[in-house]
Design an enzyme around this catalytic site. Sequence first.
Site, PDB file in Angstrom:
ATOM      1  N   LYS A   1     -92.684  -7.562  24.394  1.00  0.00           N
ATOM      2  CA  LYS A   1     -92.341  -6.628  23.321  1.00  0.00           C
ATOM      3  C   LYS A   1     -93.278  -6.858  22.140  1.00  0.00           C
ATOM      4  O   LYS A   1     -93.545  -7.988  21.755  1.00  0.00           O
ATOM      5  CB  LYS A   1     -90.893  -6.813  22.876  1.00  0.00           C
ATOM      6  CG  LYS A   1     -89.867  -6.399  23.905  1.00  0.00           C
ATOM      7  CD  LYS A   1     -88.448  -6.422  23.368  1.00  0.00           C
ATOM      8  CE  LYS A   1     -88.165  -5.224  22.495  1.00  0.00           C
ATOM      9  NZ  LYS A   1     -86.726  -5.094  22.151  1.00  0.00           N
TER      10      LYS A   1
ATOM     11  N   GLU B   1     -70.407  -0.656  26.870  1.00  0.00           N
ATOM     12  CA  GLU B   1     -69.319  -0.267  25.974  1.00  0.00           C
ATOM     13  C   GLU B   1     -67.983  -0.167  26.698  1.00  0.00           C
ATOM     14  O   GLU B   1     -66.937  -0.538  26.135  1.00  0.00           O
ATOM     15  CB  GLU B   1     -69.650   1.067  25.301  1.00  0.00           C
ATOM     16  CG  GLU B   1     -70.780   1.004  24.287  1.00  0.00           C
ATOM     17  CD  GLU B   1     -72.163   1.115  24.916  1.00  0.00           C
ATOM     18  OE1 GLU B   1     -73.158   0.995  24.183  1.00  0.00           O
ATOM     19  OE2 GLU B   1     -72.242   1.296  26.160  1.00  0.00           O
TER      20      GLU B   1
ATOM     21  N   ARG C   1     -69.060   6.535  25.234  1.00  0.00           N
ATOM     22  CA  ARG C   1     -69.208   6.069  26.604  1.00  0.00           C
ATOM     23  C   ARG C   1     -67.956   5.334  27.097  1.00  0.00           C
ATOM     24  O   ARG C   1     -67.832   5.061  28.282  1.00  0.00           O
ATOM     25  CB  ARG C   1     -70.424   5.148  26.713  1.00  0.00           C
ATOM     26  CG  ARG C   1     -71.677   5.705  26.070  1.00  0.00           C
ATOM     27  CD  ARG C   1     -72.898   4.873  26.338  1.00  0.00           C
ATOM     28  NE  ARG C   1     -73.557   5.328  27.567  1.00  0.00           N
ATOM     29  CZ  ARG C   1     -74.656   4.773  28.060  1.00  0.00           C
ATOM     30  NH1 ARG C   1     -75.205   3.743  27.478  1.00  0.00           N
ATOM     31  NH2 ARG C   1     -75.192   5.244  29.167  1.00  0.00           N
TER      32      ARG C   1
END
Length: 642
Positions: free
Chosen positions: A287, A373, A401
């Site tokens: 990253k 979630e 969700r």
Amino acid sequence: MRQSSHLLDKINSPLDLKKLKRSELPDLAKEIRKTIVDVVSTSGGHLASSLGAVELSIALHYVFDTPADKILWDVGHQAYAHKLLTGRRDQFPTLRRHGGLSGFTKRSESPYDTFTTGHSSTSISAGLGIACAKRLKKDSSKVVAVIGDGSLTAGLAYEGLNQTGDTHNDKDMIVILNDNEMSISHNVGALSSLLSRTFSATKLQMMRKSLGEFLKSLPRIGENMYQLAKRSEESFKTFVTPGMLFEAFNFEYFGPIDGHNLDHLIDILKNIKTMDEPVLLHVITKKGKGYPQAEQNPVYFHGVSSFDVDTGICRKKTTNVPSYTEVFGQTMVELAKTNDRIIAVTAAMPEGTGLVPFSNAYPDRFFDVGIAEQHGVTFAAGMATEGFRPVVTVYSTFLQRAYDQIIHDVCIEKLPVVFAMDRGGIVGEDGPTHHGLFDISFLRTIPNMVVMAPKDENELRHMLATAVAHDGPISLRYPRGRGTGAELDDALTVIPIGQGEILSHGEDLLIIAVGSTVAEAICAAALLEENHDVRATVVNARFIKPLDRKLIIPLARKIPRIITVEENTVHGGFGSAVLELLSDHDIIDTIVKRMGIKDQFVEHGPQDTLRCKYQVDASAIITTALSMISRDKPIADKLVSN
């Protein structure tokens, strides 16, 4: 400045990319990184992930025949290089600007954007649907789903893997695991790279199939011999690579390989392109690759506002006013000092939801469940059955969700779970996948659920204290960004459930507002009185459910015009709740105007711009009020600026 080779200027489509020599591709990667950093430094965006996926983007478009071959980028955090390679180079400076390019992949933006994304872990399921549709159409083009290691924490990704690897169906799909945190394995080296390229070679694949068919054909012992040979190969690959999990899903696993080595990437992609079975390629990327500040602090540069390229320091003006997120995090720590039953639960968003101070102060009471979630809500419900007060802290858009879990696992049994919804309302440049414009509507319909929204950051503190003291499901939503500058009370008090407050008095108009729109209502009321001699009563509802009927009903009987204001869809929202209340009490002669987001999705853009466009600001309230009392006097420019 752009790199001297100017390779990127030559690329208007992947066809132009294919004209480049392999030896030119590393220089192209440098140009792409420079362009991404330059643009994101002014527009903000998801920087670190996109910098890490530059070589992967180049290799995919170099090998595959897009857009006939379909590439799906999970979430879209990694797709900036993809945008630059697919005809959007000249538009790239408009990234995340109102009317410009989306920060995510978007089907309506480009034929190269196979699937519209914004929430994680959808790429495998969507890719499988596309692959099956292609098979039904006798279309032999390829489907490639790129998914990050973080997105693999979501159950949806495994549901997609499970069906893709179902041996009863012929699924031809490639999944690329972009592992930028080394969360699965550190086993990257010459041996694993060599094995991946060797095992994926076309000739070897043909030999394996021929050998398999031969072994199966042997009388009596054929099937046993075939299974023994397959287990032996898988055992060897598992010994030197971390692919056992994916082999269990009946994927041919290759990797891990260096995701920044273009030669290796191109070689193996060319090999696996010819395979007609589910394949998973595991690549390791870094990253922030190529920008030192992002490499050193990838969490900060995951989603960043405008910054100085040389230093990496945010350009935003400093202010002493804390954000709602910061106030929430501080209050959680404060409440937890005297209440050891308070638990914090987040779905891979400790920084974004302000829970880092809580996690440092109370590590045993902090749970990051990953991008999951649904699991997070049911996990919290389980803790609530044991006497704890879990606070599920989540962006409004992501709580969608877990709707079934809220109903089935929390509300039916009236469990004391707190839902703290950050980014309620218009969030800005992330656009329609991230605006929190539905939570009021989808939560207020659930029995046993209390729904609150604070008018400012000080009221947020008291509502959080109210929430953890409540013996049942309860939610509070608060906006993105800085607070109003309200003075924060030292002592926290519990607000009686369902109690609103009157902020100003007037006989011409009743404005009932909730959450962030209360400040706009107060501003509008002051300007109406000052400039138009219109006096309004302003009510801060505080509670969407239950409404304060003892407060609202007498006012509605006395004041003939009512405006409700919310930063939520008007369908089934706060205004609908007020209309239902009035109807239940036979108040039918009052004129009621509901202000909120109409039946549409809101594009990306600055919060103030969108609030003005969708008429949930003070100027829109004034216009609505004047139309209701048949006054058509134009609103001065200063009203808009105020």
